[in-house]
Design an enzyme around this catalytic site. Structure first.
Site, PDB file in Angstrom:
ATOM      1  N   HIS A  60       3.988   8.529   9.926  1.00 31.45           N
ATOM      2  CA  HIS A  60       5.241   8.189   9.233  1.00 31.45           C
ATOM      3  C   HIS A  60       6.470   8.572  10.055  1.00 31.45           C
ATOM      4  O   HIS A  60       7.543   8.808   9.507  1.00 31.45           O
ATOM      5  CB  HIS A  60       5.292   8.798   7.834  1.00 31.45           C
ATOM      6  CG  HIS A  60       4.417   8.083   6.857  1.00 31.45           C
ATOM      7  ND1 HIS A  60       4.584   8.174   5.488  1.00 31.45           N
ATOM      8  CD2 HIS A  60       3.359   7.237   7.034  1.00 31.45           C
ATOM      9  CE1 HIS A  60       3.668   7.433   4.882  1.00 31.45           C
ATOM     10  NE2 HIS A  60       2.916   6.862   5.803  1.00 31.45           N
ATOM     11  N   GLU A  63       0.828  -1.210   0.000  1.00 28.73           N
ATOM     12  CA  GLU A  63       0.000   0.000   0.000  1.00 28.73           C
ATOM     13  C   GLU A  63       0.851   1.244   0.000  1.00 28.73           C
ATOM     14  O   GLU A  63       0.526   2.233  -0.676  1.00 28.73           O
ATOM     15  CB  GLU A  63      -0.930   0.000   1.224  1.00 28.73           C
ATOM     16  CG  GLU A  63      -1.988   1.096   1.222  1.00 28.73           C
ATOM     17  CD  GLU A  63      -1.548   2.420   1.861  1.00 28.73           C
ATOM     18  OE1 GLU A  63      -2.313   3.398   1.784  1.00 28.73           O
ATOM     19  OE2 GLU A  63      -0.437   2.466   2.451  1.00 28.73           O
TER      20      GLU A  63
END
Length: 349
Positions: free
Chosen positions: A316, A204
């Site tokens: 992230h 993904e």
């Protein structure tokens, strides 16, 4: 509230995009006995099937890959250069430890030119991604016995609890892998209206690649994607920019940068949450995409697609943070949606 020990284990299994085999094995061990069938498609997606009363297909997906790196060069001194697998803000790499998955796992540290010897011009500019290297503390000879070009690298950081929060690397998207595993466990003895395809997708983070292949293979009538979303409820952000708030409940996706969710699915989720008294909020994410787009577009004629998102701060980074009750609310909402999907009128207005 939630099984934090299992969530911690789920975040720690390595799974770089394209190299998800270890996390796939971990998930298989956790969910066997909860579903009627488990298989892996040629792309590497793990697909668990729970039979329903009708032949309509409901696809629920959570991607199991994590943003990572891959070794691209080993220099004469044994320092490693790398390419990212997924999106990175370079400043988040400073002073971080990583794990290089060679013939055996070894620890490395992210290094760059010391500030003490930077020119004033260099100090004024952020360090670029290609200026970082990885130092293993080993000699070049030792490194070359263990590490090869093409070996993957994942980040090193364990999960901790902070009040009502959990904080770890790779909550994007291992918290939703956990969410989907727990949903399957809690639905083990429940009869459901439609065939459920619980899909743990690959790649993904590098372009929704696994979800595209899985959707083509399953051809779902309905699709629900599970992913984290931005919680920008922090100092310096205006209220209209926050996207979601931690502790405000499961986020029902209205749109993201690649998808406008089906208005019927949004309405169904809102009504289900209200009826079952599940705390929820609405998500409009102006940039960034998720597997929702692949699931909506890659089935025959398109699927009725939407998303349930877990609010997450510091995306992230190795300090991603989610609220335990939000995770619980997402499990409850997904469960109730699966159980009651046949009760809604899905015809277009």
């Amino acid at each position: 509230m939630i099984d934090v020990k299992l969530l911690n284990k789920t975040t720690q299994v390595p799974g770089a995009p394209g190299y998800e085999y270890k996390v796939r094995g971990f998930i298989t061990e956790q969910i066997k006995g909860y579903v009627d069938e488990i298989y892996t498609d040629p792309m590497g997606n793990l697909i668990a099937v729970k039979k329903g009363k009708s032949d309509k297909r409901v696809m629920v997906a959570a991607h199991m890959d994590e943003i990572s790196f891959i070794v691209s060069h080993i220099d004469e001194a044994g320092f490693l250069r790398f390419q990212p697998l997924g999106g990175f803000d370079p400043k988040t790499l400073t002073a971080q430890r990583v794990i290089i998955h060679g013939k055996k796992d070894i620890i490395g540290v992210m290094g760059c030119k010391p500030i003490h010897i930077m020119t004033p011009e260099e100090k004024a500019k952020p360090v670029k991604l290609d200026e970082y290297f990885i130092d293993t503390g080993l000699t070049a000879k030792e490194v070359n016995k263990i590490v090869s070009v093409g070996d993957t690298i994942t980040r090193e950081r364990t999960l901790i609890e902070m009040g009502d929060m959990v904080n770890a690397k790779s909550l994007d998207n291992r918290v939703c892998v956990f969410l989907l595993m727990e949903t399957l466990r809690e639905l083990k003895k429940t009869k459901i209206p439609h065939d459920l395809y619980a899909v743990f997708t690959v790649q993904e983070e590098v372009g929704l690649r696994g979800a595209k292949a899985a959707t083509l293979g399953i051809d779902p009538d309905f699709a629900i994607n599970l992913d984290v979303t931005l919680a920008c409820d922090v100092p310096g952000i205006q209220k209209h920019e926050t996207i979601t708030d931690l502790g405000a409940g499961a986020a029902i996706k209205i749109l993201d940068g690649m998808t406008i969710c089906d208005y019927r699915m949004v309405d169904f989720m809102k009504k289900t949450a209200k009826k079952k008294k599940i705390k929820h909020q609405l998500e409009i994410l102006p940039k960034g995409g998720t597997d929702t787009a692949a699931m909506q577009q890659m089935s025959s004629g398109g699927s009725i697609a939407g998303g349930i998102s877990v609010p997450c701060r510091y995306l992230h980074q190795v300090i991603e943070m989610t609220h335990k009750q939000d995770v619980r609310d997402c499990i409850d909402l997904l469960k109730e949606c699966i159980k009651s999907m046949a009760t809604y009128n899905w015809t277009h207005k």
